[in-house]
Scaffold this motif. Sequence first.
Motif, PDB file in Angstrom:
ATOM      1  N   UNK A 170       0.836  -1.072  -0.181  1.00  0.00           N
ATOM      2  CA  UNK A 170       0.011  -0.108   0.223  1.00  0.00           C
ATOM      3  C   UNK A 170       0.808   1.296   0.016  1.00  0.00           C
ATOM      4  N   UNK A 171       1.953   1.226   1.022  1.00  0.00           N
ATOM      5  CA  UNK A 171       2.812   2.311   0.828  1.00  0.00           C
ATOM      6  C   UNK A 171       3.534   2.715  -0.477  1.00  0.00           C
ATOM      7  N   UNK A 172       4.060   1.369  -0.954  1.00  0.00           N
ATOM      8  CA  UNK A 172       4.739   1.653  -2.186  1.00  0.00           C
ATOM      9  C   UNK A 172       4.028   2.153  -3.429  1.00  0.00           C
ATOM     10  N   UNK A 173       2.565   1.361  -3.367  1.00  0.00           N
ATOM     11  CA  UNK A 173       1.676   2.048  -4.386  1.00  0.00           C
ATOM     12  C   UNK A 173       1.331   3.419  -4.446  1.00  0.00           C
ATOM     13  N   UNK A 174       1.125   3.803  -3.044  1.00  0.00           N
ATOM     14  CA  UNK A 174       0.877   5.124  -2.811  1.00  0.00           C
ATOM     15  C   UNK A 174       1.857   6.237  -3.285  1.00  0.00           C
ATOM     16  N   UNK A 175       3.142   6.051  -2.885  1.00  0.00           N
ATOM     17  CA  UNK A 175       4.132   6.872  -2.956  1.00  0.00           C
ATOM     18  C   UNK A 175       4.528   6.652  -4.641  1.00  0.00           C
ATOM     19  N   UNK A 176       4.233   5.572  -5.277  1.00  0.00           N
ATOM     20  CA  UNK A 176       4.704   5.309  -6.843  1.00  0.00           C
ATOM     21  C   UNK A 176       3.600   6.081  -7.469  1.00  0.00           C
ATOM     22  N   UNK A 177       2.269   6.231  -6.924  1.00  0.00           N
ATOM     23  CA  UNK A 177       1.094   7.046  -7.610  1.00  0.00           C
ATOM     24  C   UNK A 177       1.565   8.429  -7.521  1.00  0.00           C
ATOM     25  N   UNK A 178       2.194   8.889  -6.260  1.00  0.00           N
ATOM     26  CA  UNK A 178       2.617  10.332  -6.149  1.00  0.00           C
ATOM     27  C   UNK A 178       3.671  10.642  -7.130  1.00  0.00           C
ATOM     28  N   UNK A 179       4.600   9.705  -7.137  1.00  0.00           N
ATOM     29  CA  UNK A 179       5.683  10.061  -7.972  1.00  0.00           C
ATOM     30  C   UNK A 179       5.385  10.009  -9.330  1.00  0.00           C
ATOM     31  N   UNK A 180       4.302   9.174  -9.980  1.00  0.00           N
ATOM     32  CA  UNK A 180       3.801   9.282 -11.462  1.00  0.00           C
ATOM     33  C   UNK A 180       3.349  10.691 -11.383  1.00  0.00           C
ATOM     34  N   UNK A 181       2.414  10.947 -10.640  1.00  0.00           N
ATOM     35  CA  UNK A 181       1.852  12.310 -10.835  1.00  0.00           C
ATOM     36  C   UNK A 181       2.897  13.584 -10.988  1.00  0.00           C
ATOM     37  N   UNK A 182       3.640  13.477 -10.068  1.00  0.00           N
ATOM     38  CA  UNK A 182       4.765  14.469 -10.135  1.00  0.00           C
ATOM     39  C   UNK A 182       5.459  14.494 -11.525  1.00  0.00           C
ATOM     40  N   UNK A 183       5.807  13.421 -11.912  1.00  0.00           N
ATOM     41  CA  UNK A 183       6.479  13.090 -13.157  1.00  0.00           C
ATOM     42  C   UNK A 183       5.550  13.893 -14.232  1.00  0.00           C
ATOM     43  N   UNK A 184       4.607  13.521 -14.065  1.00  0.00           N
ATOM     44  CA  UNK A 184       3.437  13.998 -15.027  1.00  0.00           C
ATOM     45  C   UNK A 184       3.377  15.778 -15.353  1.00  0.00           C
ATOM     46  N   UNK A 185       3.754  16.277 -13.996  1.00  0.00           N
ATOM     47  CA  UNK A 185       3.737  17.701 -14.009  1.00  0.00           C
ATOM     48  C   UNK A 185       5.023  18.333 -14.266  1.00  0.00           C
ATOM     49  N   UNK A 186       6.282  17.314 -14.706  1.00  0.00           N
ATOM     50  CA  UNK A 186       7.409  18.079 -14.874  1.00  0.00           C
ATOM     51  C   UNK A 186       8.200  17.880 -13.973  1.00  0.00           C
ATOM     52  N   UNK A 248      12.536  25.108 -11.370  1.00  0.00           N
ATOM     53  CA  UNK A 248      13.028  23.868 -10.897  1.00  0.00           C
ATOM     54  C   UNK A 248      12.026  22.905 -10.123  1.00  0.00           C
ATOM     55  N   UNK A 249      11.486  22.059 -10.467  1.00  0.00           N
ATOM     56  CA  UNK A 249      10.769  21.276  -9.723  1.00  0.00           C
ATOM     57  C   UNK A 249      11.344  19.771  -9.621  1.00  0.00           C
ATOM     58  N   UNK A 282       7.321  17.636  -2.776  1.00  0.00           N
ATOM     59  CA  UNK A 282       7.615  18.247  -3.881  1.00  0.00           C
ATOM     60  C   UNK A 282       8.549  19.386  -3.429  1.00  0.00           C
ATOM     61  N   UNK A 283       9.590  20.017  -4.058  1.00  0.00           N
ATOM     62  CA  UNK A 283      10.353  20.937  -3.704  1.00  0.00           C
ATOM     63  C   UNK A 283      10.513  21.888  -5.108  1.00  0.00           C
ATOM     64  N   UNK A 284      10.364  23.070  -4.863  1.00  0.00           N
ATOM     65  CA  UNK A 284      10.428  23.831  -6.046  1.00  0.00           C
ATOM     66  C   UNK A 284      11.439  25.121  -5.856  1.00  0.00           C
ATOM     67  N   UNK A 285      12.237  25.504  -6.740  1.00  0.00           N
ATOM     68  CA  UNK A 285      12.895  26.685  -6.618  1.00  0.00           C
ATOM     69  C   UNK A 285      12.353  27.670  -7.964  1.00  0.00           C
ATOM     70  N   UNK A 286      12.091  28.786  -7.462  1.00  0.00           N
ATOM     71  CA  UNK A 286      11.426  29.761  -8.716  1.00  0.00           C
ATOM     72  C   UNK A 286      11.782  31.116  -8.210  1.00  0.00           C
ATOM     73  N   UNK A 287      11.154  32.260  -8.902  1.00  0.00           N
ATOM     74  CA  UNK A 287      11.571  33.553  -8.432  1.00  0.00           C
ATOM     75  C   UNK A 287      10.773  34.189  -7.623  1.00  0.00           C
ATOM     76  N   UNK A 288      11.001  34.917  -6.844  1.00  0.00           N
ATOM     77  CA  UNK A 288      10.347  35.617  -5.739  1.00  0.00           C
ATOM     78  C   UNK A 288       8.799  35.858  -6.264  1.00  0.00           C
ATOM     79  N   UNK A 289       8.663  36.681  -7.167  1.00  0.00           N
ATOM     80  CA  UNK A 289       7.356  37.122  -7.783  1.00  0.00           C
ATOM     81  C   UNK A 289       6.379  35.973  -8.117  1.00  0.00           C
TER      82      UNK A 289
END
Length: 421
Positions: A170-186, A248-249, A282-289
């Motif tokens: 269940x944990x692996x499935x959950x985290x894998x699903x999360x990883x897949x969603x994250x990758x989908x969004x770049x 950068x995500x 998720x961890x993102x680097x972006x511009x302050x604005x």
Amino acid sequence: MIDLKTLRDNPEAVRASQLARGEDPALVDALLAADERRRSTVAKADNLRAEQKIFSKSIGRATPEERPALLTRGKEMSAEVKAAEVEQNEAEVAFAAAHRRVPNIVQDGVPAGGEDDYEVLREVGQIREFDFEVRDHVELGEGLGAFDTERGAKVSGSRFYFLTGIGAQLQLGLLNMAAAQAMEHGFQLMITPSLVRPEIMDGTGFLGAHASEVYKLADDDLYLVGTSEVPLAGYHSNEILDLSSGPKRYAGWSSCYRREAGSYGKDVRGIIRVHQFDKLEMFVYTTPDQAAEEHQRLLGWEEDMLAKVELPYRIIDTAAGDLGSSAARKFDCEAWLPSQSRYLELTSTSNCTTFQARRLNTRYRDADGKPQTAATLNGTLATTRWIVAILENHQQPDGSVRVPEALRPYLGGKDLLEPVK
RNA sequence: GGAGGUGUGGCAGAGCGGCCGAAUGCACCUGUCUUGAAAACAGGAGUCCUGAAAGGGACCGGGGGUUCAAAUCCCUCCACCUCCGCCA
């Protein structure tokens, strides 16, 4: 560390932020004074050094006869410079300490006050009516053979557990699903180090008020991370990033370690509050604005995940006093916990603006090519704790648990988890 | 764990204790030339602190030391490389 320009131009705003957090506004004035002193000692030392430098060069050109006299004067100047440098050093150390004592400036709109002063932004999904006696996640999990807290305690102590069989899946499935969603969004998927150096742990702001939460390996001068936010924030430390083509995500997969000091007696049952769990962050680097907008996007992605596992939840805007020192604003998503008739935090997304990046010296080039401090944000996509909410909300009268549709592909197509005993 | 080596600007690569913030090449940007480009030629170009500015100061892996003066000498830490041993 807060922006000094803001501090000098608008100290009142920083004092107001301190008050909203329930912290001492006098720290702001202490910082201003330390800044003043630092600047004057720097100027003094710089001037003496400039003089000495010129003088020193003249010695190089001097004749052997003139040298002895010049050397005497040179020694004096050297001593003067050294004394000024000592002063400068002290002022800089004091300034740095004062600088670190001031937490991030709270964003406009954040409710003032402490833990209980959050504002509920919205409630999403329907809380289920049960026409049978609900089991809590421990009863359900043990029935399904999903985890074993007794043996966790035997092997490692309280607040440790084994995920067993379907629980591990269940944990692996959950985290894998999360990883897949994250990758989908770049997002770039990252598996990160669990141990980090002191300066990285410090740079992320976790050695401040929450230092007692952090495991330290004294023999090796390393810290166990409480989230992959830590290594991901350190990833680009002392770098100048190219953010011209967007943020950068990163999506970090890691085990997380927390001492849970001071939480004795709180959530002692089951796997709600544990010393070690897994998380996709998720961890993102972006511009302050663009940081505030990105913050909303991170929240949106968290909500997408909650929708996939079909949990009713609410979103709260965390009060100023409950923010970490690095965060300017934080939204938590809390899922409904039927056995306790209360909400339980499942995700948390923070906008750290430039605070964290300033400490870690992470910058980007603006349109003019000038280096500027970047903004960082983080947010949870899934953790071990989600299992608690999933089991409880999707339980059936016989102790079985319905698998949310989106999760089924990650569990080999299984649509129902059935008790093993 | 033991022995040795290396660490200079985006990259490559010089560097005698003073004239080195640092040669040179490549890459880069701007001009000239060209219809446009290439080539050639001329010029520019690091980061931080301080200052209204002019300017000043700091930075040659990090920290400390010697010296009037350190990229250059000494100590220490870190990273990388090679060899030996050990473990996966």
